[in-house]
Design a protein around this motif. Structure first.
Motif, PDB file in Angstrom:
ATOM      1  N   THR A  78       0.848  -1.193   0.000  1.00 42.07           N
ATOM      2  CA  THR A  78       0.000   0.000   0.000  1.00 42.07           C
ATOM      3  C   THR A  78       0.881   1.240   0.000  1.00 42.07           C
ATOM      4  O   THR A  78       2.013   1.221   0.499  1.00 42.07           O
ATOM      5  N   PHE A  79       0.368   2.306  -0.561  1.00 42.28           N
ATOM      6  CA  PHE A  79       1.133   3.548  -0.611  1.00 42.28           C
ATOM      7  C   PHE A  79       1.455   4.050   0.800  1.00 42.28           C
ATOM      8  O   PHE A  79       2.566   4.515   1.068  1.00 42.28           O
ATOM      9  N   ALA A 120      -1.221  -4.233  -7.359  1.00 40.95           N
ATOM     10  CA  ALA A 120      -2.461  -4.684  -8.000  1.00 40.95           C
ATOM     11  C   ALA A 120      -2.766  -6.110  -7.575  1.00 40.95           C
ATOM     12  O   ALA A 120      -1.858  -6.933  -7.444  1.00 40.95           O
ATOM     13  N   LYS A 121      -4.045  -6.411  -7.353  1.00 41.01           N
ATOM     14  CA  LYS A 121      -4.442  -7.743  -6.906  1.00 41.01           C
ATOM     15  C   LYS A 121      -5.643  -8.239  -7.712  1.00 41.01           C
ATOM     16  O   LYS A 121      -6.582  -7.495  -7.964  1.00 41.01           O
ATOM     17  N   ILE A 142      -2.960   0.706  -6.674  1.00 44.06           N
ATOM     18  CA  ILE A 142      -2.682   1.229  -8.004  1.00 44.06           C
ATOM     19  C   ILE A 142      -3.965   1.525  -8.771  1.00 44.06           C
ATOM     20  O   ILE A 142      -3.960   2.253  -9.769  1.00 44.06           O
ATOM     21  N   VAL A 143      -5.102   1.000  -8.275  1.00 44.50           N
ATOM     22  CA  VAL A 143      -6.394   1.167  -8.943  1.00 44.50           C
ATOM     23  C   VAL A 143      -7.347   2.033  -8.135  1.00 44.50           C
ATOM     24  O   VAL A 143      -7.920   3.002  -8.635  1.00 44.50           O
ATOM     25  N   ASN A 144      -7.547   1.663  -6.864  1.00 41.01           N
ATOM     26  CA  ASN A 144      -8.495   2.386  -6.012  1.00 41.01           C
ATOM     27  C   ASN A 144      -8.070   2.247  -4.557  1.00 41.01           C
ATOM     28  O   ASN A 144      -6.998   1.707  -4.257  1.00 41.01           O
ATOM     29  N   PRO A 157      -7.144   6.460 -12.710  1.00 45.20           N
ATOM     30  CA  PRO A 157      -5.888   6.281 -13.452  1.00 45.20           C
ATOM     31  C   PRO A 157      -4.718   7.064 -12.883  1.00 45.20           C
ATOM     32  O   PRO A 157      -3.557   6.695 -13.111  1.00 45.20           O
ATOM     33  N   GLU A 158      -4.979   8.131 -12.133  1.00 42.22           N
ATOM     34  CA  GLU A 158      -3.872   8.878 -11.530  1.00 42.22           C
ATOM     35  C   GLU A 158      -3.070   8.005 -10.569  1.00 42.22           C
ATOM     36  O   GLU A 158      -1.895   8.271 -10.302  1.00 42.22           O
ATOM     37  N   ARG A 159      -3.716   6.956 -10.071  1.00 39.82           N
ATOM     38  CA  ARG A 159      -3.015   6.048  -9.161  1.00 39.82           C
ATOM     39  C   ARG A 159      -1.921   5.254  -9.883  1.00 39.82           C
ATOM     40  O   ARG A 159      -0.989   4.767  -9.245  1.00 39.82           O
ATOM     41  N   LEU A 160      -2.013   5.107 -11.190  1.00 40.13           N
ATOM     42  CA  LEU A 160      -0.933   4.478 -11.945  1.00 40.13           C
ATOM     43  C   LEU A 160       0.352   5.288 -11.808  1.00 40.13           C
ATOM     44  O   LEU A 160       1.440   4.731 -11.578  1.00 40.13           O
ATOM     45  N   VAL A 161       0.226   6.584 -11.933  1.00 40.70           N
ATOM     46  CA  VAL A 161       1.386   7.466 -11.799  1.00 40.70           C
ATOM     47  C   VAL A 161       1.869   7.479 -10.351  1.00 40.70           C
ATOM     48  O   VAL A 161       3.079   7.473 -10.083  1.00 40.70           O
TER      49      VAL A 161
END
Length: 462
Positions: A78-79, A120-121, A142-144, A157-161
């Motif tokens: 997790t971030f 991602a899971k 990375i997604v939500n 999608p900002e979570r990809l960055v």
């Protein structure tokens, strides 16, 4: 001049777009997704092709029995937990496990972290319902977001960055810890500070003391210990989210080949390993060493077909099969698969994942595993390879360097009631620091027995 993206297209990397891609999020804003992907295509790579090539050589050695792979880290990073303390604790735990394995079995250990990208899971359902409210499933940071709120669960999608930047900072810390003196083998006692009172820690201190004595003897004899100051440490994650993986794929300037520069080692999960699926197609076009998870429904034909598809030139170290059978199935299912791959002449490295096939829900409602069952699958994995005279090449395990209470059992005797004390995982339960050391001592014993004559208890029908 041909752009980098045009070179990737020419290399056939985008062929996966014609295949079915399972386990992908439903992005609500296609334009926002494209903006995020375009940004990622321009950022520096997280790892380099040369590093991935070095790891491939090490994995080939493990496949021959000349090394052993230790791959460990969070089920889902997790971030918020990408802090210096937590990263250091995970690295320390893996280093301690590697010391136990190396010293106990006189075997070089290839150290790979499930770190700097395991965001991602896969999920069994696209949605989750609580108290009559249905929201998109949590698919990793990375997604939500994991919080059960409508805005948090919408794929962003900002979570990809964000994942790229958090991965970059995590890799910076990993490199600092493993090359800046923290990983110096002469610090083996210091790695255990703050942990005391249990058998696993006492056993580790004994090993550390023996290493100290050996190092002092070699220093007195004039030995050069520069090599003890640093360690090689590689990053890995499941290559699940294809938008992210493709955006971080680059053409190597030396060889002209495509590498996914999001990690050194990437694997395909049990739910996405279809021979004609997008994940297998994408991974067939990159030149990293790659893994494939094989569950109890796998067959020898599946494994052989995947090896031929992903490694047509049969390059040692290119393919790693990670067996995740469950303790109750490993001795029945794995022998036929290993024998089939062996008889086909496929060059692969075998790892055991003793975590994913042994998950259940406790009476109090926690998703958990039993430590003794996990150990039993590891034993079964070694027994199968010994019976077939093949090589058990490594261990793939979900762990943390913290004192969580997510897996039942171990010398601390965590019971159902004890799970509530410090259950922190967002997805699957992990071994804590003490349990990880306990496992390393068991595997060290199994490695010491690896070169004994084969057993005969797992005959495989022709």
């Amino acid at each position: 001049m041909t752009t980098a993206d045009e070179k990737l297209v020419a290399a056939g990397v985008d062929s996966y777009l014609t295949c079915e891609a399972r386990q992908q999020p439903h992005w609500p804003d296609a334009e926002a997704l494209q903006r995020a992907v375009d940004r990622l295509k321009k950022v520096p790579p997280l790892v380099f092709a040369g590093e991935a090539d070095v790891l491939r050589g090490h994995l080939a050695a493990a496949g021959r029995g000349d090394a052993f792979v230790l791959q460990g880290g969070d089920c889902a990073e997790t971030f918020a937990e990408a802090t210096a303390d937590r990263i250091r604790n995970k690295i320390k735990t893996i280093l301690q496990m590697a010391v136990i394995l190396t010293y106990g079995a006189s075997t070089p250990v290839v150290k790979i972290g499930r770190m700097a990208g395991q965001y991602a899971k896969p999920r069994s359902s696209d949605s989750e319902t609580r108290d009559g409210v249905t929201l998109p499933a949590y698919r990793g940071d990375i997604v939500n977001h994991s919080s059960f709120e409508r805005d948090s669960r919408i794929p962003n999608p900002e979570r990809l960055v964000d994942a790229y930047h958090v991965s970059a900072s995590t890799l910076n810390l990993i490199r600092a810890f493993t090359t800046g003196g923290f990983a110096d083998l002469r610090r083996v006692h210091q790695w255990n500070r703050g942990f005391a009172g249990n058998r696993a820690y006492a056993a580790y201190d004994k090993v550390a003391g023996e290493i100290d004595r050996a190092v002092r003897f070699m220093e007195a004899a004039g030995g050069d210990f520069e090599a003890l100051k640093t360690v090689e440490f590689f990053s890995s994650h499941e290559a699940l989210l294809l938008d992210y993986e493709r955006a971080l794929t680059r053409i190597d300037s030396r060889s002209g080949l495509a590498y996914d520069c999001s990690a050194h080692f990437l694997w395909i999960g049990e739910r996405t390993r279809e021979l004609g699926g997008a994940h297998v197609e994408f991974m067939s076009k990159i030149h990293n060493p790659i893994g494939v998870k094989l569950g109890p429904r796998s067959t020898a034909a599946d494994a052989v077909a995947l090896a031929e598809r992903l490694n047509p030139d049969n390059i040692p170290g290119r393919i790693t099969f990670v067996a995740r059978m469950g303790a109750d199935r490993v001795r029945d299912v794995l022998p036929g698969i290993v024998a089939g791959v062996r008889d086909a002449g496929a060059s692969v490295t075998w790892l055991t994942d003793p975590m994913h096939g042994n998950t259940f829900t406790s009476e109090s409602g926690f998703k958990t595993r039993r430590f003794e069952t996990i150990l039993d699958e590891v034993k079964g994995f070694f027994e199968v390879h010994r019976a077939l005279d093949t090589v058990p090449g490594g261990l793939h395990v979900e762990l943390t360097g913290d004192d969580v209470t997510e897996v039942m059992g171990g010398t601390a005797e965590i019971d159902d009631e004890g799970l509530a004390r410090r259950y922190e995982t967002k997805v699957d339960p992990r071994l804590n620091h003490e349990q990880s050391l306990e496992m390393a001592f068991l595997v060290s014993e199994l490695l010491s027995e690896r070169n004994q004559p084969p057993l005969e208890q797992f005959p495989v029908d022709d």
